[in-house]
Motif scaffolding. Structure first.
Motif, short mmCIF file in Angstrom:
data_model
loop_
_atom_site.label_atom_id
_atom_site.label_comp_id
_atom_site.label_asym_id
_atom_site.label_seq_id
_atom_site.Cartn_x
_atom_site.Cartn_y
_atom_site.Cartn_z
N ARG A 1 0.85 -1.19 0.00
CA ARG A 1 0.00 0.00 0.00
C ARG A 1 0.88 1.24 0.00
O ARG A 1 1.94 1.26 0.61
CB ARG A 1 -0.91 0.02 1.24
CG ARG A 1 -1.84 1.22 1.30
CD ARG A 1 -2.71 1.16 2.55
NE ARG A 1 -1.92 1.39 3.76
CZ ARG A 1 -1.68 2.60 4.26
NH1 ARG A 1 -2.14 3.69 3.66
NH2 ARG A 1 -0.95 2.74 5.36
N ASP B 1 -5.25 6.26 -0.67
CA ASP B 1 -4.54 4.99 -0.58
C ASP B 1 -4.61 4.23 -1.90
O ASP B 1 -5.67 4.10 -2.51
CB ASP B 1 -5.13 4.12 0.53
CG ASP B 1 -4.81 4.66 1.92
OD1 ASP B 1 -3.75 5.28 2.07
OD2 ASP B 1 -5.62 4.44 2.84
N GLY C 1 -3.13 11.86 0.12
CA GLY C 1 -4.23 11.50 1.00
C GLY C 1 -5.06 10.32 0.53
O GLY C 1 -6.00 9.91 1.21
N TYR D 1 -3.57 0.50 -3.46
CA TYR D 1 -3.24 -0.86 -3.02
C TYR D 1 -2.71 -1.69 -4.18
O TYR D 1 -3.13 -1.52 -5.32
CB TYR D 1 -4.49 -1.53 -2.45
CG TYR D 1 -5.10 -0.80 -1.29
CD1 TYR D 1 -4.67 -1.03 0.02
CD2 TYR D 1 -6.12 0.14 -1.49
CE1 TYR D 1 -5.24 -0.34 1.09
CE2 TYR D 1 -6.68 0.83 -0.42
CZ TYR D 1 -6.24 0.58 0.86
OH TYR D 1 -6.79 1.27 1.92
N SER E 1 0.35 5.71 0.07
CA SER E 1 -0.58 6.83 0.19
C SER E 1 -0.04 8.00 -0.63
O SER E 1 1.12 8.40 -0.48
CB SER E 1 -0.71 7.25 1.66
OG SER E 1 -1.64 8.31 1.79
#
Length: 213
Positions: A164, A171, A169, A173, A166
C-alpha cells in the motif's frame, strides 16, 4: 542478482529479454477479450471496455517507472537495469488508457523473468522474498506485508503479498502474485483503490489459466 520488476502507481517496469526473440513471447488475442501466450502457456481475460497496452508502449514506460523507484540510488538503478534485460511483458490491462484524465486507473500486469542463474528460487514466495526486500529499500514509501501466502488460481499455486502507498491522501493498493515455470518466474501485479476496483482486478486474476511447478 536479478529481482522482480516493480509496479509503482500503475507504472510497470518490464522490457524484452536480449536472449529471447520478441515474436516468440508476444501475447495475442483473436477476439479482444481472451489473451493467449503460447510460449508461457497462459490464458487470461481482459474485462470488457478495458485497455490492453501493447509491448512497445510498456517497454517505453519501463524506464520512467525505474527512475521513480530508484530515485538517486545508483545501486538500485543498476539492479533495475539488469532486471530489464531478462524480463518480458506478458500482458498489461488498464481500466482506462494510460494518460486518460481520471483520478484512479486500476490495472493488472503480467511479466516473466528469466531466473535460470538463481537456482535457489523454487517457489513464487521465494521469488517474492526478493521483491519485498527491493520494495522496502525503494525511494518511494511503500508499505509491504512481511509474509508471503499461497493462493490457488484455477489449480495453479501462486505466492502473493500485499502493498500500500498513500499519495495526496489517497490509498493505492497492490497485490503481487508469482509462481515458477521452468526457468522463469511469472508475476502478476494488481493495482486498485477501493472495493469496486479490487473486484475488477480480481476478475482478471480469477480468469488466469496457467501451469506452475
Amino acid at each position: 542478482m536479478k529481482y522482480i520488476f516493480l509496479s509503482v502507481l500503475a507504472l510497470s517496469l518490464f522490457a524484452c529479454s536480449d536472449k529471447e526473440p520478441v515474436t516468440s513471447v508476444i501475447t495475442q488475442s483473436t477476439d479482444g477479450k481472451r489473451y493467449t501466450n503460447a510460449y508461457f502457456d497462459i490464458q487470461v481475460d481482459k474485462p470488457e471496455g478495458w485497455f490492453a497496452q501493447d509491448p512497445e508502449q510498456t517497454i517505453k514506460q519501463s524506464s520512467q517507472g525505474a527512475r521513480v523507484v530508484a530515485g538517486d540510488d545508483n545501486n538500485m538503478k543498476a539492479i533495475l537495469a539488469e532486471s530489464i534485460k531478462t524480463t518480458v511483458p506478458i500482458f498489461a490491462f488498464f481500466k482506462h488508457e494510460p494518460g486518460t484524465p481520471v483520478k484512479f486507473n486500476p490495472s493488472v500486469i503480467g511479466v516473466a523473468e528469466n531466473i535460470e542463474v538463481m537456482p535457489g528460487i523454487k517457489t513464487g514466495c521465494d521469488y517474492l522474498f526478493h521483491a519485498r526486500s527491493l520494495l522496502k529499500n525503494a525511494a518511494i514509501e511503500l508499505e509491504v506485508t512481511d509474509d508471503c501466502h499461497t493462493e490457488s488460481i484455477n489449480n495453479a499455486p501462486l505466492g502473493y503479498f500485499d502493498a500500500r502507498i498513500s499519495v495526496n491522501g489517497a490509498d493505492i493498493y497492490q497485490k503481487y502474485y508469482a509462481c515458477i515455470k521452468n526457468q522463469h518466474a511469472l508475476s502478476f501485479i494488481q493495482t486498485y483503490f477501493d472495493d469496486q476496483s479490487r473486484s475488477e482486478v480480481d476478475q482478471v486474476i480469477s480468469s488466469l489459466l496457467l501451469s506452475c511447478q
